[in-house]
Write an enzyme that holds these catalytic residues in place. Sequence first.
Site, mmCIF file in Angstrom:
data_model
loop_
_atom_site.group_PDB
_atom_site.id
_atom_site.type_symbol
_atom_site.label_atom_id
_atom_site.label_comp_id
_atom_site.label_asym_id
_atom_site.label_seq_id
_atom_site.Cartn_x
_atom_site.Cartn_y
_atom_site.Cartn_z
ATOM 1 N N ASP A 81 68.389 93.953 13.933
ATOM 2 C CA ASP A 81 68.611 94.746 12.725
ATOM 3 C C ASP A 81 68.946 93.776 11.600
ATOM 4 O O ASP A 81 69.841 92.941 11.735
ATOM 5 C CB ASP A 81 69.777 95.725 12.964
ATOM 6 C CG ASP A 81 69.578 97.047 12.252
ATOM 7 O OD1 ASP A 81 69.205 97.023 11.067
ATOM 8 O OD2 ASP A 81 69.818 98.096 12.882
ATOM 9 N N ASP B 117 67.177 97.249 7.392
ATOM 10 C CA ASP B 117 68.062 98.304 6.909
ATOM 11 C C ASP B 117 67.842 98.583 5.415
ATOM 12 O O ASP B 117 67.794 97.656 4.605
ATOM 13 C CB ASP B 117 69.500 97.803 7.133
ATOM 14 C CG ASP B 117 70.540 98.883 7.003
ATOM 15 O OD1 ASP B 117 70.530 99.810 7.825
ATOM 16 O OD2 ASP B 117 71.374 98.792 6.082
ATOM 17 N N GLU C 105 63.318 100.382 6.897
ATOM 18 C CA GLU C 105 63.894 101.719 6.731
ATOM 19 C C GLU C 105 63.737 102.111 5.269
ATOM 20 O O GLU C 105 64.328 101.498 4.393
ATOM 21 C CB GLU C 105 65.379 101.719 7.125
ATOM 22 C CG GLU C 105 65.990 103.107 7.077
ATOM 23 C CD GLU C 105 67.507 103.115 6.946
ATOM 24 O OE1 GLU C 105 68.122 104.141 7.246
ATOM 25 O OE2 GLU C 105 68.089 102.093 6.517
ATOM 26 N N HIS D 24 70.315 106.292 15.162
ATOM 27 C CA HIS D 24 71.784 106.316 15.153
ATOM 28 C C HIS D 24 72.364 107.034 13.936
ATOM 29 O O HIS D 24 73.582 107.175 13.833
ATOM 30 C CB HIS D 24 72.305 104.875 15.209
ATOM 31 C CG HIS D 24 71.949 104.122 13.960
ATOM 32 N ND1 HIS D 24 70.639 103.804 13.646
ATOM 33 C CD2 HIS D 24 72.700 103.665 12.938
ATOM 34 C CE1 HIS D 24 70.606 103.182 12.476
ATOM 35 N NE2 HIS D 24 71.848 103.079 12.035
ATOM 36 N N ASP D 25 71.532 107.440 13.001
ATOM 37 C CA ASP D 25 71.999 108.165 11.813
ATOM 38 C C ASP D 25 71.661 109.648 11.868
ATOM 39 O O ASP D 25 72.060 110.401 10.987
ATOM 40 C CB ASP D 25 71.331 107.603 10.544
ATOM 41 C CG ASP D 25 71.697 106.163 10.257
ATOM 42 O OD1 ASP D 25 72.831 105.757 10.571
ATOM 43 O OD2 ASP D 25 70.833 105.437 9.707
HETATM 44 C C1 GLC Z 1 71.158 102.431 7.085
HETATM 45 C C2 GLC Z 1 71.713 102.441 8.481
HETATM 46 C C3 GLC Z 1 73.022 103.161 8.454
HETATM 47 C C4 GLC Z 1 73.958 102.393 7.557
HETATM 48 C C5 GLC Z 1 73.355 102.182 6.176
HETATM 49 C C6 GLC Z 1 74.097 101.120 5.428
HETATM 50 O O1 GLC Z 1 70.857 103.693 6.624
HETATM 51 O O2 GLC Z 1 70.786 102.992 9.361
HETATM 52 O O3 GLC Z 1 73.576 103.302 9.730
HETATM 53 O O4 GLC Z 1 75.172 103.071 7.419
HETATM 54 O O5 GLC Z 1 72.022 101.768 6.234
HETATM 55 O O6 GLC Z 1 73.880 99.872 6.026
#
Ligand code: GLC
Length: 544
Positions: free
Chosen positions: A98, A200, A242, A316-317
């Site tokens: 990540d 991310d 992402e 995980h979100d």
């Molecule tokens: C992304 C991650 C999340 C995190 C955010 C800030 O959305 O998937 O878990 O809180 O970024 O890093």
Amino acid sequence: MEKHWWQEVVVYQVYPRSFKDSDGDGIGDIPGIIEKLPYLEKLGIGAIWLSPVYQSPNDDNGYDISDYQEIMAEFGTMADMDRLIAAAQQRGIKIVMDLVVNHTSDEHRWFIEAQKGRDNDYRDFYIWADPAADGGVPNGLGSAFSGSAWEFDEASNQYYLHLFSKKQPDLNWENENVRQAVYDMMNFWIEKGIGGFRMDVIDLIGKQPQKELTGNGPKLHDYLQEMNRATFGQQDLLTVGETWGATPEIAKLYSDPARHELSMVFQFEHMMLDQEPGKEKWDLIPLQVGALKQALARWQTELGTEGWNSLFWENHDLPRIISRWGNDKEYREASAKFFAILLHMMKGTPYIYQGEELGMTNYVAEDISEVADIESVNMYHERLAQGYSKEAILASINKKGRDNARTPMQWDDSAHAGFTTGTPWLAVNPNYRDIHAAKALADPDSIFYTYQKLVQLRKKHPLMIWGEFELLPTEEKIFAYLRRYEGETWLIVGNFSDDEQTVMLPQFTVMATIIRNYPGDVDDLAQARLAPWEAFAVKVSEKR
Ligand code: GLC
């Protein structure tokens, strides 16, 4: 089109904190992941996306990194990490790291330096702004975790930007030194033999905060092309961004091979269909199955030849898919298999989130004291102050909160589901006595084996990877599509409901049943009865 390994594999996401604890401190760790590699090999996956394992004060469970080249002490050591990469490699599994570089932790050395004053060498690693004329925040930018995105720094009388928590200051990507430092760090990991990066909130790095512009800034793609050249460009790594704000048009900019940016992105259009447009994820509306089919089909078609899709229901979100859109009670098994079949038969790289292959469900919190996630906790206090009732807020947390995906993996029916011998950092879902890996592994009809079969089918049938996609017009609650490849056609049908449905597809003759989540083969499609959440894939011929 050139073919890549990351198009052929299935990826499994591990959230290390909740996967497997090897030392009894209640927190999952890297040796725990190593211990479970045989389980993942059995599932058949080709890569692990590892949520952050770097040194972090854990304000946002590792997404706030204080040293990118050290391992979080609770998770183990760099030697453990090296062992994991090698042990996974031996089982044909690559490790995708990540990459969290929109921001660091406020405890990162760079930020500690930056805070020393306006003339510090690292000051411009972050984004600072003077107070507005009235002395308040520079502008209206908000944090994803509630409140303003600006935090005041008394010593220098300036604000710094944090699009997430105030312990996650945003890096200034306009600064060449920031970019170079990130590329050096990425090369450190690439040299260790990793399989790639999940990036991310990467669509935020081109932000122009003065203009209140965060996603899809003008320099975003320049930065990614530069990153590609400076780091992974010469190797065949999996890179997945992402990108909450991506449309198919934007996704092509990232993933068109000719542009040399990323392998693919995670897009979230389908994941926002049950929230009120223009509002927050907590503001729920019922899912329209028709809208979901249209959204997925549009991505399938638009990224048919240029670019590449990633396929997922969970991470995980996000909440557990069967609790969200399936039926996690009466039809837990059927609906879990339904989502698996529908997803893995589409075109793109499928991602499985830990526990999805067991049909794990959302956690029901009865009080905010049970909730750990910073996003949910901050929202709770914000909405309480705005006059929402506790019950209403908890209801949306239980439906959409991030802890739902983060309860510990359910390995067996011993105390704490075999996740830890100590006290787990987040409570185990009480349904673990019924839902756990040991039971799934002992039952040839389990959800686990549906996933395993889908992974195996993908290895045998190039059609699953390369075949063209076509949505078939049907009743709203039926999701039906075709995949076509080199003269072969597969038909995939699913009943997206708790009720029986009839599907009429007289133009197809079944030649073979490939997979089905109810017993027996599929025969006649002229007028077929579908059981609740029934899903199947069949090889067909088309009548003319
Ligand atoms: C992304 C991650 C999340 C995190 C955010 C800030 O959305 O998937 O878990 O809180 O970024 O890093």
